[in-house]
Design a protein around this motif. Sequence first.
Motif, PDB file in Angstrom:
ATOM      1  N   LEU A 144     -20.283  26.365 -49.517  1.00 52.47           N
ATOM      2  CA  LEU A 144     -19.280  25.425 -49.984  1.00 52.47           C
ATOM      3  C   LEU A 144     -19.410  25.181 -51.491  1.00 52.47           C
ATOM      4  CD1 LEU A 144     -19.217  22.769 -47.138  1.00 52.47           C
ATOM      5  CD2 LEU A 144     -17.412  24.370 -47.752  1.00 52.47           C
ATOM      6  N   THR A 145     -20.646  25.212 -51.987  1.00 50.62           N
ATOM      7  CA  THR A 145     -20.851  25.033 -53.426  1.00 50.62           C
ATOM      8  C   THR A 145     -20.220  26.178 -54.205  1.00 50.62           C
ATOM      9  OG1 THR A 145     -22.918  23.846 -53.006  1.00 50.62           O
ATOM     10  CG2 THR A 145     -22.604  24.746 -55.212  1.00 50.62           C
ATOM     11  N   VAL A 146     -20.400  27.417 -53.665  1.00 51.00           N
ATOM     12  CA  VAL A 146     -19.773  28.576 -54.316  1.00 51.00           C
ATOM     13  C   VAL A 146     -18.262  28.433 -54.296  1.00 51.00           C
ATOM     14  CG1 VAL A 146     -19.435  31.069 -54.158  1.00 51.00           C
ATOM     15  CG2 VAL A 146     -21.721  30.080 -53.813  1.00 51.00           C
ATOM     16  N   ALA A 147     -17.744  28.029 -53.133  1.00 54.93           N
ATOM     17  CA  ALA A 147     -16.291  27.847 -53.036  1.00 54.93           C
ATOM     18  C   ALA A 147     -15.816  26.761 -53.994  1.00 54.93           C
ATOM     19  CB  ALA A 147     -15.910  27.497 -51.607  1.00 54.93           C
ATOM     20  N   TYR A 182     -12.985  17.930 -52.299  1.00 54.69           N
ATOM     21  CA  TYR A 182     -14.275  18.437 -51.832  1.00 54.69           C
ATOM     22  C   TYR A 182     -15.340  17.336 -51.834  1.00 54.69           C
ATOM     23  CZ  TYR A 182     -18.697  20.976 -51.885  1.00 54.69           C
ATOM     24  OH  TYR A 182     -19.959  21.402 -51.610  1.00 54.69           O
ATOM     25  N   GLU A 183     -15.330  16.528 -52.912  1.00 53.43           N
ATOM     26  CA  GLU A 183     -16.292  15.433 -52.982  1.00 53.43           C
ATOM     27  C   GLU A 183     -16.074  14.443 -51.843  1.00 53.43           C
ATOM     28  OE1 GLU A 183     -15.662  13.871 -56.846  1.00 53.43           O
ATOM     29  OE2 GLU A 183     -16.930  15.365 -57.871  1.00 53.43           O
ATOM     30  N   THR A 184     -14.799  14.190 -51.574  1.00 57.25           N
ATOM     31  CA  THR A 184     -14.496  13.293 -50.454  1.00 57.25           C
ATOM     32  C   THR A 184     -14.995  13.881 -49.140  1.00 57.25           C
ATOM     33  OG1 THR A 184     -12.533  12.459 -51.592  1.00 57.25           O
ATOM     34  CG2 THR A 184     -12.640  12.126 -49.205  1.00 57.25           C
ATOM     35  N   GLN A 185     -14.796  15.204 -48.997  1.00 57.98           N
ATOM     36  CA  GLN A 185     -15.276  15.861 -47.786  1.00 57.98           C
ATOM     37  C   GLN A 185     -16.789  15.727 -47.641  1.00 57.98           C
ATOM     38  OE1 GLN A 185     -13.949  19.890 -48.002  1.00 57.98           O
ATOM     39  NE2 GLN A 185     -11.783  19.404 -47.644  1.00 57.98           N
ATOM     40  N   LEU A 221     -10.596  14.323 -42.755  1.00 57.93           N
ATOM     41  CA  LEU A 221     -10.807  15.547 -43.521  1.00 57.93           C
ATOM     42  C   LEU A 221      -9.743  16.603 -43.244  1.00 57.93           C
ATOM     43  CD1 LEU A 221     -14.694  15.927 -43.278  1.00 57.93           C
ATOM     44  CD2 LEU A 221     -13.354  15.057 -45.184  1.00 57.93           C
ATOM     45  N   LEU A 222      -9.148  16.578 -42.045  1.00 58.97           N
ATOM     46  CA  LEU A 222      -8.184  17.616 -41.657  1.00 58.97           C
ATOM     47  C   LEU A 222      -6.834  16.974 -41.342  1.00 58.97           C
ATOM     48  CD1 LEU A 222     -10.589  19.590 -39.302  1.00 58.97           C
ATOM     49  CD2 LEU A 222      -9.920  20.250 -41.609  1.00 58.97           C
ATOM     50  N   SER A 223      -6.453  15.962 -42.138  1.00 59.06           N
ATOM     51  CA  SER A 223      -5.222  15.222 -41.851  1.00 59.06           C
ATOM     52  C   SER A 223      -3.982  16.115 -41.887  1.00 59.06           C
ATOM     53  CB  SER A 223      -5.067  14.071 -42.861  1.00 59.06           C
ATOM     54  OG  SER A 223      -5.072  14.581 -44.197  1.00 59.06           O
ATOM     55  N   ASP A 224      -4.009  17.193 -42.681  1.00 54.64           N
ATOM     56  CA  ASP A 224      -2.852  18.094 -42.775  1.00 54.64           C
ATOM     57  C   ASP A 224      -2.932  19.241 -41.773  1.00 54.64           C
ATOM     58  OD1 ASP A 224      -1.863  16.579 -44.882  1.00 54.64           O
ATOM     59  OD2 ASP A 224      -2.938  17.771 -46.388  1.00 54.64           O
ATOM     60  N   HIS A 225      -3.972  19.255 -40.975  1.00 53.49           N
ATOM     61  CA  HIS A 225      -4.179  20.373 -40.041  1.00 53.49           C
ATOM     62  C   HIS A 225      -4.537  19.809 -38.668  1.00 53.49           C
ATOM     63  CE1 HIS A 225      -4.246  23.035 -43.553  1.00 53.49           C
ATOM     64  NE2 HIS A 225      -5.070  22.146 -44.114  1.00 53.49           N
ATOM     65  N   PRO A 226      -3.527  19.510 -37.846  1.00 52.77           N
ATOM     66  CA  PRO A 226      -3.787  18.935 -36.519  1.00 52.77           C
ATOM     67  C   PRO A 226      -4.680  19.861 -35.686  1.00 52.77           C
ATOM     68  CG  PRO A 226      -1.457  18.829 -37.076  1.00 52.77           C
ATOM     69  CD  PRO A 226      -2.089  19.705 -38.099  1.00 52.77           C
ATOM     70  N   GLY A 227      -5.419  19.238 -34.775  1.00 52.99           N
ATOM     71  CA  GLY A 227      -6.268  20.048 -33.916  1.00 52.99           C
ATOM     72  C   GLY A 227      -6.977  19.186 -32.887  1.00 52.99           C
ATOM     73  N   TYR A 228      -7.906  19.805 -32.183  1.00 54.09           N
ATOM     74  CA  TYR A 228      -8.673  19.072 -31.175  1.00 54.09           C
ATOM     75  C   TYR A 228     -10.065  19.690 -31.067  1.00 54.09           C
ATOM     76  CZ  TYR A 228      -6.974  22.937 -28.213  1.00 54.09           C
ATOM     77  OH  TYR A 228      -6.673  24.173 -27.704  1.00 54.09           O
ATOM     78  N   ARG A 284     -10.960  28.282 -46.187  1.00 49.89           N
ATOM     79  CA  ARG A 284     -11.388  26.945 -46.618  1.00 49.89           C
ATOM     80  C   ARG A 284     -11.588  26.008 -45.428  1.00 49.89           C
ATOM     81  NH1 ARG A 284      -8.651  22.381 -47.489  1.00 49.89           N
ATOM     82  NH2 ARG A 284      -6.644  23.427 -47.223  1.00 49.89           N
ATOM     83  N   ILE A 285     -10.614  26.003 -44.527  1.00 47.17           N
ATOM     84  CA  ILE A 285     -10.728  25.144 -43.349  1.00 47.17           C
ATOM     85  C   ILE A 285     -11.874  25.620 -42.453  1.00 47.17           C
ATOM     86  CG2 ILE A 285      -9.561  24.330 -41.270  1.00 47.17           C
ATOM     87  CD1 ILE A 285      -8.616  23.069 -43.875  1.00 47.17           C
ATOM     88  N   GLY A 286     -12.012  26.927 -42.331  1.00 50.07           N
ATOM     89  CA  GLY A 286     -13.099  27.454 -41.511  1.00 50.07           C
ATOM     90  C   GLY A 286     -14.460  27.043 -42.046  1.00 50.07           C
ATOM     91  N   ALA A 287     -14.618  27.128 -43.387  1.00 52.30           N
ATOM     92  CA  ALA A 287     -15.888  26.719 -43.992  1.00 52.30           C
ATOM     93  C   ALA A 287     -16.137  25.233 -43.771  1.00 52.30           C
ATOM     94  CB  ALA A 287     -15.883  27.051 -45.478  1.00 52.30           C
ATOM     95  N   LEU A 288     -15.066  24.435 -43.907  1.00 50.57           N
ATOM     96  CA  LEU A 288     -15.220  22.998 -43.696  1.00 50.57           C
ATOM     97  C   LEU A 288     -15.647  22.701 -42.257  1.00 50.57           C
ATOM     98  CD1 LEU A 288     -14.911  20.043 -44.468  1.00 50.57           C
ATOM     99  CD2 LEU A 288     -12.449  20.240 -44.009  1.00 50.57           C
ATOM    100  N   ILE A 289     -14.978  23.350 -41.321  1.00 46.49           N
ATOM    101  CA  ILE A 289     -15.316  23.113 -39.917  1.00 46.49           C
ATOM    102  C   ILE A 289     -16.720  23.624 -39.607  1.00 46.49           C
ATOM    103  CG2 ILE A 289     -14.717  23.756 -37.552  1.00 46.49           C
ATOM    104  CD1 ILE A 289     -11.797  23.648 -38.377  1.00 46.49           C
TER     105      ILE A 289
END
Length: 722
Positions: A380-383, A397-400, A431-438, A528-533
């Motif tokens: 994530l730091t590299v990203a 990212y900082e918020t994440q 963190l994923l407010s724009d990307h619904p999921g479960y 990006r989302i995959g790395a976050l998850i």
Amino acid sequence: MPHRLSPPKRTPWFRGLFRWLGGRAAVERDLMFHLAPGLQVILDREHRIQRCNPAWEVLLGWREDELLGTELARLQHPDDVQQSLDEGRARLEQGQTVSGFENRLRHRDGSYRRIRWYARQLEDGRTYGFGQDVTESSQVELERDLFFALAPGLQGIVAPDGTLRRVGQGWQSVLGYDPASLLGQRITELVHPDDVEPTRAAVLRAVAQAGTGAPFVNRYRSASGQYRWIQWFTRPLPGTGELYGFGLDITELTEAQARFRSAFDHAAIGISLVGLDGRFLEPNPALCRLLGYAREELVAMTYKDLTYPPDLEADVALATELAEGRRESYTIDKRYVTKSGQLTWIQLTGSRVLDADGRLLYFIAQVQDINERKRAEQRLTVANAELSNALLELRGYETQMRRIHELSQLLMVCADRAEAYEVMQRVFGALLSDHPGYFAVLEPQARELRPVFQWGGGEPVTAPIPVGDCWAMRRGEPHVVLDAAHDLACHHVTRDEQGCACIPLTVNGRTNAMVHVSALGNQTDARRIGALIETLGEVVKTSLSNLDLREHLSEQAIRDRLTGLYNRRHLDDQLPVEFERARRKGQPVCLAMVDIDHFKHFNDDFGHEAGDEVLRAIGRYLRESLRRVDLVFRYGGEEFTVILSEADAAGARARLEAIREGAKGLNVWYGGEKLPTPSLSVGVAFSDAEHPDPESLVRAADRALYRAKDLGRDRVEFSGGG
């Protein structure tokens, strides 16, 4: 007139000597009478005080002029007067010496002092008495006797030959023995055979020491034939060769320690007790594996020896605050240098343990391998470095990271999975407010994924998902669908869902959860989302694993190890809950005590392992015969306790009679041999005005059980004969 030459008359010289000696003896006698510290008195023939010494005023507040002519009986406690007449005066009139006779005399202030008398009748019929104030010593003896009678532990005085010379009442309550039956019995006859020699050695050490000996532990056989763990505290009695011992029943504690040791040794994370000097006192196998050192090597080192030097200052500062009581615990990410010289990232949680007086004993260190998390953080730091020119993304990212850290901290203190899922739902949604999921967890038995929470709106997802319907679960790696025309979607994904990904979470090589996220725009967005998850997953999966471990340990603490039923401790916790539930519903609590008839014969005739097999079979039978809302516990020995939910007398009798009758059809085998069919005796009680609390209800059911056994066993009896 005598002749002047006749010799003069002279008084014999020895008569003057006798007068001088007689006068000296009288003076010495008076001095002794007046100066002796005890009560001295001369009574006339009617037992009136004719003479007394100043000690009466010192000890009892009475002056001599107040006592002269007073009958001694008027100063005695009313309850002691007749005894003094029957014993003291009668012995004096028979010419006997009174020695050690005790009574109580009234002090001038109205209180009473206990006096021990030594008296003899003089030749002229008067009585001389000498009294010692033994009030305090009598109180000490009384308190000692009360302590022997009332103290809850095992108390005993052992003679030099190993026989019990005195036994306290605690032997009855702890081991079931009548104390009188143990007098004269050797302690080695009660000790477990394996503990006889260690006990002899401990007793010899205790007798050889001047003060309190070091505590030691052994097993004593109870009246029922079972063994209980006893911790002994001893002290030799000066000048007698005898030994005083005080024993505490630590059976439950010993078993709990064994369970803790098993959990400690098999924990997935590294754990160690750490001394105040930083030395590893008790590292568990997981910590040894993580650092590559054998236990013998690790206990010779301190945490400073292993910490990577750049990380040491921060760790020492936090440890100092912990030792000084400025914080109760701390958590820090740091690096250790393994035996092979490699650096390994760990998350250290340090806490302190105090004694009953609040003094610091040692620290507890919990060490988690976070290399995977650190690698994810590095990715994530590299990203983040690649996106450093985009301020908005940097702030995001900082918020994440802040929310991930908050998630990590919150998950560490969650009580159970339900609370953890609530925390995760809030963080995932933020963190994923724009990307619904479960988020779905794997149900191993059904081989399906069960959604536990979702975020971002959309159609609710509640139905289980077969594992075979998800490509990510099949392959064990993320499955991304960005182009419906070319990418193969999972079977659980709807046709109109575009830009989605399923990401499995794996702990210790096992995939046990899956995150589904949608509304992915492109490949960069997906990465990006995959790395976050993945980062979220690193935090989540370890925390959930720790939660499962804690819940497993908690479940072990309330289960009987032999039968798998709830134990007596859980019964003590659950009964007040049942009383409160029954109070709200206006219903009584129904409690049944179930006992295996003639259980001792199974142990005596077939061995204790056969007896254990019978206990397991009966426990399994009770659990299978009762409803899911009913609760069954192993009360102790061969007794079980059942709480029947919302049961009336008729329903309870029918159900328990069916259980009692059904037990006769059980087939219990041991060593290839069919054991005799056990029968059950049952005592039942309902809470009411006479049994308004758990303790009285248990006693009532127990009395009903004893009545069932007295009436021939193999029957159901209700409290009060109902």
